[in-house]
Design a protein around this motif. Structure first.
Motif, PDB file in Angstrom:
ATOM      1  N   PRO A   1       0.333   6.955 -10.385  1.00 52.72           N
ATOM      2  CA  PRO A   1      -0.133   5.608 -10.753  1.00 52.72           C
ATOM      3  C   PRO A   1      -1.442   5.239 -10.061  1.00 52.72           C
ATOM      4  N   ASP A   2      -2.315   4.549 -10.799  1.00 51.06           N
ATOM      5  CA  ASP A   2      -3.566   4.062 -10.210  1.00 51.06           C
ATOM      6  C   ASP A   2      -3.247   3.178  -9.005  1.00 51.06           C
ATOM      7  N   GLY A   3      -3.956   3.416  -7.928  1.00 52.39           N
ATOM      8  CA  GLY A   3      -3.742   2.626  -6.721  1.00 52.39           C
ATOM      9  C   GLY A   3      -2.955   3.352  -5.652  1.00 52.39           C
ATOM     10  N   VAL A   4      -2.256   4.430  -6.016  1.00 55.13           N
ATOM     11  CA  VAL A   4      -1.513   5.226  -5.030  1.00 55.13           C
ATOM     12  C   VAL A   4      -2.470   6.213  -4.373  1.00 55.13           C
ATOM     13  N   HIS A   5      -2.410   6.298  -3.049  1.00 59.86           N
ATOM     14  CA  HIS A   5      -3.206   7.271  -2.302  1.00 59.86           C
ATOM     15  C   HIS A   5      -2.479   8.615  -2.329  1.00 59.86           C
ATOM     16  N   LEU A   6      -3.047   9.610  -3.009  1.00 57.03           N
ATOM     17  CA  LEU A   6      -2.411  10.918  -3.161  1.00 57.03           C
ATOM     18  C   LEU A   6      -2.950  11.890  -2.120  1.00 57.03           C
ATOM     19  N   HIS A   7      -2.041  12.591  -1.430  1.00 59.43           N
ATOM     20  CA  HIS A   7      -2.401  13.608  -0.448  1.00 59.43           C
ATOM     21  C   HIS A   7      -1.615  14.876  -0.776  1.00 59.43           C
ATOM     22  N   CYS A   8      -2.301  15.985  -0.960  1.00 58.09           N
ATOM     23  CA  CYS A   8      -1.657  17.274  -1.230  1.00 58.09           C
ATOM     24  C   CYS A   8      -2.011  18.227  -0.093  1.00 58.09           C
ATOM     25  N   VAL A   9      -1.023  18.561   0.732  1.00 51.83           N
ATOM     26  CA  VAL A   9      -1.274  19.412   1.899  1.00 51.83           C
ATOM     27  C   VAL A   9      -0.148  20.431   2.012  1.00 51.83           C
ATOM     28  N   ASP A  10      -0.492  21.713   1.888  1.00 51.65           N
ATOM     29  CA  ASP A  10       0.476  22.799   2.078  1.00 51.65           C
ATOM     30  C   ASP A  10       0.385  23.235   3.540  1.00 51.65           C
TER      31      ASP A  10
ATOM     32  N   GLU B   1       0.855  -1.184   0.000  1.00 56.19           N
ATOM     33  CA  GLU B   1       0.000   0.000   0.000  1.00 56.19           C
ATOM     34  C   GLU B   1       0.892   1.235   0.000  1.00 56.19           C
ATOM     35  N   VAL B   2       0.662   2.127  -0.963  1.00 51.63           N
ATOM     36  CA  VAL B   2       1.537   3.280  -1.139  1.00 51.63           C
ATOM     37  C   VAL B   2       0.742   4.570  -1.037  1.00 51.63           C
ATOM     38  N   HIS B   3       1.270   5.500  -0.241  1.00 57.16           N
ATOM     39  CA  HIS B   3       0.711   6.838  -0.115  1.00 57.16           C
ATOM     40  C   HIS B   3       1.763   7.843  -0.573  1.00 57.16           C
ATOM     41  N   LEU B   4       1.333   8.898  -1.275  1.00 54.23           N
ATOM     42  CA  LEU B   4       2.232   9.945  -1.754  1.00 54.23           C
ATOM     43  C   LEU B   4       1.734  11.275  -1.217  1.00 54.23           C
ATOM     44  N   LEU B   5       2.602  11.968  -0.482  1.00 52.50           N
ATOM     45  CA  LEU B   5       2.262  13.264   0.100  1.00 52.50           C
ATOM     46  C   LEU B   5       3.047  14.357  -0.620  1.00 52.50           C
ATOM     47  N   VAL B   6       2.342  15.335  -1.188  1.00 60.09           N
ATOM     48  CA  VAL B   6       2.945  16.472  -1.889  1.00 60.09           C
ATOM     49  C   VAL B   6       2.778  17.706  -1.007  1.00 60.09           C
ATOM     50  N   LEU B   7       3.892  18.388  -0.703  1.00 60.09           N
ATOM     51  CA  LEU B   7       3.878  19.476   0.267  1.00 60.09           C
ATOM     52  C   LEU B   7       3.618  20.851  -0.333  1.00 60.09           C
ATOM     53  N   LYS B   8       3.774  20.979  -1.655  1.00 57.23           N
ATOM     54  CA  LYS B   8       3.595  22.286  -2.292  1.00 57.23           C
ATOM     55  C   LYS B   8       2.949  22.115  -3.670  1.00 57.23           C
ATOM     56  N   GLY B   9       2.071  23.013  -4.033  1.00 57.92           N
ATOM     57  CA  GLY B   9       1.569  23.106  -5.391  1.00 57.92           C
ATOM     58  C   GLY B   9       0.624  21.983  -5.802  1.00 57.92           C
ATOM     59  N   THR B  10       0.183  22.104  -7.053  1.00 56.10           N
ATOM     60  CA  THR B  10      -0.713  21.122  -7.652  1.00 56.10           C
ATOM     61  C   THR B  10       0.097  20.136  -8.476  1.00 56.10           C
ATOM     62  N   PRO B  11      -0.127  18.827  -8.326  1.00 47.80           N
ATOM     63  CA  PRO B  11       0.651  17.841  -9.092  1.00 47.80           C
ATOM     64  C   PRO B  11       0.525  18.063 -10.597  1.00 47.80           C
ATOM     65  N   GLU B  12       1.662  17.995 -11.289  1.00 43.67           N
ATOM     66  CA  GLU B  12       1.690  18.110 -12.742  1.00 43.67           C
ATOM     67  C   GLU B  12       1.877  16.750 -13.408  1.00 43.67           C
ATOM     68  N   LEU B  13       2.267  15.754 -12.635  1.00 44.39           N
ATOM     69  CA  LEU B  13       2.481  14.419 -13.179  1.00 44.39           C
ATOM     70  C   LEU B  13       1.326  13.507 -12.779  1.00 44.39           C
ATOM     71  N   THR B  14       1.097  12.487 -13.582  1.00 42.44           N
ATOM     72  CA  THR B  14       0.023  11.525 -13.303  1.00 42.44           C
ATOM     73  C   THR B  14       0.502  10.495 -12.284  1.00 42.44           C
TER      74      THR B  14
END
Length: 403
Positions: free
Chosen positions: A55-64, A40-53
């Motif tokens: 992978p299906d199945g990854v839990h994406l979290h974007c929190v500034d 199980e994979v989670h990806l946390l982005v700390l700044k901005g809006t993701p520009e890359l796609t």
């Protein structure tokens, strides 16, 4: 304690931004490799809006977290105090005050994530921009991935203090032994010691790259060609590439894929060197692999390379590589017969190897790329879980410290 590999693990990968770049591509490849292994994979982005796609199945979290903190009166006051007073008084320390706020917000968010999804087994923080924001997080599950030479404090009188904030007592991964040695030397000069350092390469999606390379080539140059892919910047040193290409005087074109602030000056240099008609600037391409697969050779002229992902991609497509002999991981990628096309980082040195690639080409061994494939590297990252010292951050045996 050894953890069973057949059990699915929960991994959190953290990046500062998710835009076009080597750190970001490697992060998504690691996520894909872990997913393929049933984790199980989670990806946390700390700044901005993701520009890359993602992978299906990854839990994406974007929190500034920094922006969220500034929305409160206390958070805004701390932000203004750090910018107006602390940052000017203590040059280079801006990340310390920002990172303290972000780290606090991250700890709260991590608790919420784990309450919903369960505890993470491994937390991977990729790139200095990310672990500057999270320097105050001290969790035994965290590993910081150093992708290139350490930047920042430099010769500041506060350098030792700042490096301690970033690295002292932390678990650190370098993407090549070359980068690891540079990091060790920098930290040693300031009396800073990480808790552990390991070398784990970046993963490359070899199967996907080979599939993408089968696409039709939309704009093939009229003659056989050399290929370069990279941001048009000082560190990639395309000026050296153009001068060496002119000096080599081969019956070839040169295709350059990528964009950046050096494009105009490089175009003018082509005109000065009399090679403008043989050099094709194609700009940024979503899929550069059809060009790479059909090239006579891939050429890299960088001043430094953390690992050299583009070299691995070229090898995966059976394309021989010419590269400058500079600090980083190039000699760890270009091994065996490929090593004979590593060039002295000068005009004549690179020109000589371009001629050699044309007259005595290297036959690429598929094994040179296979060691960087996503599943292998993902498995190596999970190997960090076999370290019993993750159970107790104070239990760091100096006998196992890196040389």
């Amino acid at each position: 304690m050894t953890l069973p590999r057949d059990a699915g693990r929960r991994v959190l990968i953290i990046v500062r931004r998710l835009n076009m770049g080597g750190i970001q591509k490697a992060s998504l490849s690691l996520a894909s490799g872990l997913l393929a292994g049933g984790h199980e994979v989670h990806l946390l982005v700390l700044k901005g809006t993701p520009e890359l796609t993602v992978p299906d199945g990854v839990h994406l979290h974007c929190v500034d977290f920094e922006r969220a903190a500034r929305r409160t009166p206390a958070g805004l006051a701390r932000h203004l105090a750090s910018r107006v007073l602390l940052k000017p008084l203590l040059p280079g320390s801006g990340f310390v005050w920002t990172g303290r706020t972000v780290s606090r917000g991250f700890r709260h968010h991590l608790a919420e994530l784990e309450a919903t999804h369960g505890a993470f087994d491994l937390i991977v923080i990729r790139g200095q921009g990310a672990f500057e924001l999270l320097w105050d997080v001290r969790d035994p599950r965290c590993w910081q991935v150093v992708e290139g030479p350490v930047s920042g404090p430099g010769k500041s009188p506060l350098a030792g203090w700042l490096y301690r904030k970033l690295y002292a007592g932390k678990r650190v991964i370098s993407v090549s032994e070359g980068i690891g040695a540079m990091l060790d030397a920098t930290l040693a000069r300031h009396g800073v010691a990480p808790a552990q350092r390991r070398t784990l390469t970046n993963p490359v999606p070899l199967g996907r790259i080979r599939e993408l390379a089968q696409a039709p080539l939309p704009d093939a140059p009229p003659t056989p060609y050399l290929i370069h892919v990279g941001r048009l910047s000082s560190v990639k040193n395309q000026a050296l590439l153009l001068r060496a290409f002119a000096a080599a005087d081969l019956p070839l074109s040169l295709v350059i894929i990528g964009d950046g602030d050096r494009r105009q000056s490089l175009t003018r240099l082509c005109e000065t060197l009399g090679i403008a008609e043989r050099v094709h600037f194609l700009g940024q391409q979503t899929n550069p692999y059809p060009w790479v697969a059909r090239a006579q050779a891939f050429v890299l002229s960088s001043r430094m390379e953390g690992l050299g992902l583009v070299l691995i991609e070229a090898l995966a497509l059976g394309t021989q590589c010419v590269a400058t002999d500079v600090p980083g991981g190039i000699r760890e990628v270009l091994t065996g017969e490929q090593a004979r096309l590593i060039a002295e980082p000068s005009v004549e040195g690179l020109a000589e190897k371009l001629r050699e690639a044309w007259t005595h080409p290297v036959t690429v061994d598929p094994a040179w790329a296979e060691r960087f494939d996503e599943p292998r590297v993902a498995e190596a990252f999970l190997g960090l879980l076999d370290d019993a010292r993750l159970e107790d951050p104070a239990d760091d045996d100096p006998a196992h410290a890196p040389a």
